[in-house]
Design a protein around this motif. Structure first.
Motif, PDB file in Angstrom:
ATOM      1  N   MET A  18      37.330  22.821  44.131  1.00 29.21           N
ATOM      2  CA  MET A  18      38.195  22.621  45.293  1.00 29.21           C
ATOM      3  C   MET A  18      37.602  23.315  46.513  1.00 29.21           C
ATOM      4  N   ALA A  19      37.164  24.554  46.346  1.00 29.94           N
ATOM      5  CA  ALA A  19      36.595  25.304  47.465  1.00 29.94           C
ATOM      6  C   ALA A  19      35.317  24.643  47.971  1.00 29.94           C
ATOM      7  N   ALA A  20      34.487  24.174  47.061  1.00 31.64           N
ATOM      8  CA  ALA A  20      33.227  23.540  47.443  1.00 31.64           C
ATOM      9  C   ALA A  20      33.478  22.252  48.209  1.00 31.64           C
ATOM     10  N   ASP A  21      34.409  21.450  47.731  1.00 30.60           N
ATOM     11  CA  ASP A  21      34.688  20.186  48.398  1.00 30.60           C
ATOM     12  C   ASP A  21      35.205  20.439  49.818  1.00 30.60           C
ATOM     13  N   THR A  76      33.799  30.780  51.084  1.00 31.45           N
ATOM     14  CA  THR A  76      35.005  30.002  50.763  1.00 31.45           C
ATOM     15  C   THR A  76      35.221  29.967  49.259  1.00 31.45           C
ATOM     16  N   GLN A  77      34.150  29.714  48.508  1.00 34.31           N
ATOM     17  CA  GLN A  77      34.278  29.717  47.052  1.00 34.31           C
ATOM     18  C   GLN A  77      34.732  31.085  46.544  1.00 34.31           C
ATOM     19  N   GLY A  78      34.164  32.145  47.086  1.00 35.69           N
ATOM     20  CA  GLY A  78      34.533  33.482  46.644  1.00 35.69           C
ATOM     21  C   GLY A  78      35.993  33.803  46.907  1.00 35.69           C
ATOM     22  N   GLY A  99      27.404  36.991  40.314  1.00 38.57           N
ATOM     23  CA  GLY A  99      26.327  36.148  39.792  1.00 38.57           C
ATOM     24  C   GLY A  99      26.625  34.669  39.970  1.00 38.57           C
ATOM     25  N   ALA A 100      27.871  34.288  39.722  1.00 35.76           N
ATOM     26  CA  ALA A 100      28.283  32.889  39.867  1.00 35.76           C
ATOM     27  C   ALA A 100      28.152  32.436  41.318  1.00 35.76           C
ATOM     28  N   LEU A 101      28.580  33.270  42.253  1.00 39.77           N
ATOM     29  CA  LEU A 101      28.490  32.920  43.667  1.00 39.77           C
ATOM     30  C   LEU A 101      27.035  32.863  44.131  1.00 39.77           C
TER      31      LEU A 101
END
Length: 169
Positions: A18-21, A76-78, A99-101
């Motif tokens: 959702m954040a990425a989109d 935004t993703q974070g 790490g994921a971010l």
């Protein structure tokens, strides 16, 4: 994978996606979207919507535009991942989230720079998808579709990474 970890992965993936989109479409500035792939060999002439002023952007400006976009995208993703996981009662491991971010942001930059014969174009060519990559007809844009597939794939890996060491409150 235990049930909690599977649920935490699913939650992390939904939040990442959702954040990425949002960040890739609504949150990205027009300038950054148009110029993030510019190079000195393939400059972009950006015409400002409101003023009509034209700016020629080369490698330095292209890198800066892509960096701004990726910083906004990753932030935004974070924010969405941290706030969303707290609302869901999921405690994520901060190191796993970092790490994921990093994975999401670095792979996003690699795809979005789109320099002539860039990473996605080279991968498309090597996998027999160059014609699809170049397709821009009948409402289809192959480069965009492959770009989004790349991002979704790495967001899945990032969500799996973010869910490592997670717990429920």
């Amino acid at each position: 994978m235990n049930r909690n970890r599977a649920a935490h992965f699913a939650a992390a993936y939904a939040l990442f996606r959702m954040a990425a989109d949002y960040a890739d479409h609504w949150g990205q500035s027009d300038f950054d979207a148009q110029c993030k792939g510019a190079t000195d060999e393939a400059p972009v002439t950006y015409k400002h919507e409101d003023t009509g002023k034209e700016t020629v952007v080369g490698t330095k400006g292209g890198r800066a535009a892509c960096t701004r976009h990726v910083i906004n995208y990753t932030a935004t993703q974070g924010i969405v991942l941290v706030v969303g996981s707290r609302l869901l009662g999921v405690r994520l491991n901060p190191a796993a989230v970092a790490g994921a971010l990093a994975l999401s942001g670095l792979t996003h930059y690699a795809a979005d720079r789109r320099v002539p014969n860039g990473l996605l174009h080279r991968l498309a060519k090597a996998s027999g998808k160059e014609r699809f990559y170049k397709l821009a007809d009948r409402g289809m844009n192959g480069a965009y579709c492959l770009d989004q597939s790349w991002h979704h794939s790495f967001e899945t890996f990032a969500a799996a990474l973010a869910s490592l060491g997670s717990s429920t409150r």
